[in-house]
Design an enzyme around this catalytic site. Structure first.
Site, PDB file in Angstrom:
ATOM      1  N   GLU A 129       0.828  -1.210   0.000  1.00 48.23           N
ATOM      2  CA  GLU A 129       0.000   0.000   0.000  1.00 48.23           C
ATOM      3  C   GLU A 129       0.864   1.262   0.000  1.00 48.23           C
ATOM      4  OE1 GLU A 129      -3.987  -0.770   2.186  1.00 48.23           O
ATOM      5  OE2 GLU A 129      -2.502  -2.054   3.185  1.00 48.23           O
ATOM      6  N   MET A 130       1.182   1.811   1.154  1.00 48.55           N
ATOM      7  CA  MET A 130       1.995   3.032   1.195  1.00 48.55           C
ATOM      8  C   MET A 130       3.494   2.745   1.106  1.00 48.55           C
ATOM      9  SD  MET A 130      -0.013   5.658   1.326  1.00 48.55           S
ATOM     10  CE  MET A 130      -1.551   6.334   1.932  1.00 48.55           C
TER      11      MET A 130
END
Length: 316
Positions: free
Chosen positions: A123-124
């Site tokens: 994700e990040m």
């Protein structure tokens, strides 16, 4: 009294009386909780800030589009490396009303969810030391956090600010909410019948409570092997088993909220159902083990469309 006549009479009852008669546990959304406005504003900025990701390319808003029902209308959103994420992006609207976060329920709070998302390689792809340094180096953020938090900018204050903003993302004012509040004319007869069928077929056993879901975990494929029939199994299909290692949690997922369901396609953890009609078909086959008439299916879908709420005074 013939059952058809009984149902027609029920459809004309005031909303509260109907709920009491058939045991419907749905209720309107509560008011927005009191939150420190300066923390909410910091969270709003952070929610839209790509500096939370490792390469400054993704923000929370990249996948959780507030103009698209709080999701992004893709089966699988692209992650930090551009590759599809393992599961479908759920709506951020009303997430604070869920008992747990993520499809596998691995986070109990929005703060914990933020903690895990920032560090997730898919994700990040970042880490909190980097994120805190970037935020602290911004004079505007630094001054805002100094006013809002005794400790200023740190991992916990950033997570709390994000969670504070998300706790304001409630969407009251659906036509069904207004019906439950006593405006019985707001729903058509067919929509009232749809609510009746929703209860009679057993949908309400899992999709219940103020968020019409989001408060329990359930096996996907109770009355049929969804994953065998779909094919191409992935690690994400194991659901909560990936968290606990408990065989009873294999293919177990958080029951999603049905609020705003008409505007948050595609559906399920794998994003496999492109339409509400397809999602209802899957639920009947694999969760209920029943085959509805075409009329009953259409009525339930009409009811589901009454669950679309409002954000900042406008329908989603």
């Amino acid at each position: 009294m013939p059952i058809v006549l009984w149902l027609r009479l029920l459809a004309l009852l005031p909303a509260v009386a109907l709920a009491q008669t058939v045991g419907g546990p749905l209720s309107p959304l509560p008011p927005v909780p009191e939150l420190a406005p300066e923390r909410v504003e910091l969270g709003r900025r952070l929610f839209n800030d790509p500096r939370l990701s490792s390469d400054n390319s993704l923000s929370c808003a990249s996948c959780h589009r507030l103009d698209q029902g709080g999701a992004d209308n893709q089966p699988l959103s692209p992650g930090i490396d551009g590759k599809p994420l393992p599961v479908n992006t759920p709506s951020v609207f009303n997430a604070s009303l869920n008992a747990r976060q993520f499809w596998d329920g691995r986070a109990q709070t929005l703060e914990e969810q933020a903690h895990l998302v920032v560090q997730s390689p898919a994700e990040m792809g970042s880490d909190w030391q980097v994120v805190v340094q970037r935020i602290a180096n911004d004079p505007g953020y630094r001054a805002g956090f100094a006013r809002a938090y005794d400790q200023g900018v740190d991992e916990h204050s950033v997570q709390n600010a994000l969670a504070s903003f998300q706790r304001t993302l409630l969407t009251p004012g659906s036509r069904f909410d207004r019906y439950l509040q006593g405006d019985t004319a707001i729903l058509s007869i067919d929509e009232k019948y749809g609510y009746q069928r929703f209860q009679e077929y057993g949908c309400i056993a899992c999709h219940q409570g103020v968020n019409i879901g989001g408060n329990m975990l359930q096996k996907f494929g109770v009355l049929g092997d969804y994953f065998k029939d779909r094919g191409n199994p992935t690690p994400a299909d194991l659901g909560r088993f990936n968290v606990t290692g408990d065989e009873e949690d294999r293919h177990v997922f958080k029951v999603p909220s049905l609020r705003n369901v008409a505007v948050t396609a595609p559906y399920f953890h794998d994003g496999s159902a492109a339409t509400l009609e397809a999602a209802v078909d899957v639920m009947f086959r694999y969760q209920l083990g029943r085959t509805p008439s075409d009329e009953d299916k259409a009525l339930i879908i009409q009811f589901l469309k009454t669950l679309t709420g409002q954000w900042q005074g406008k329908p989603l």
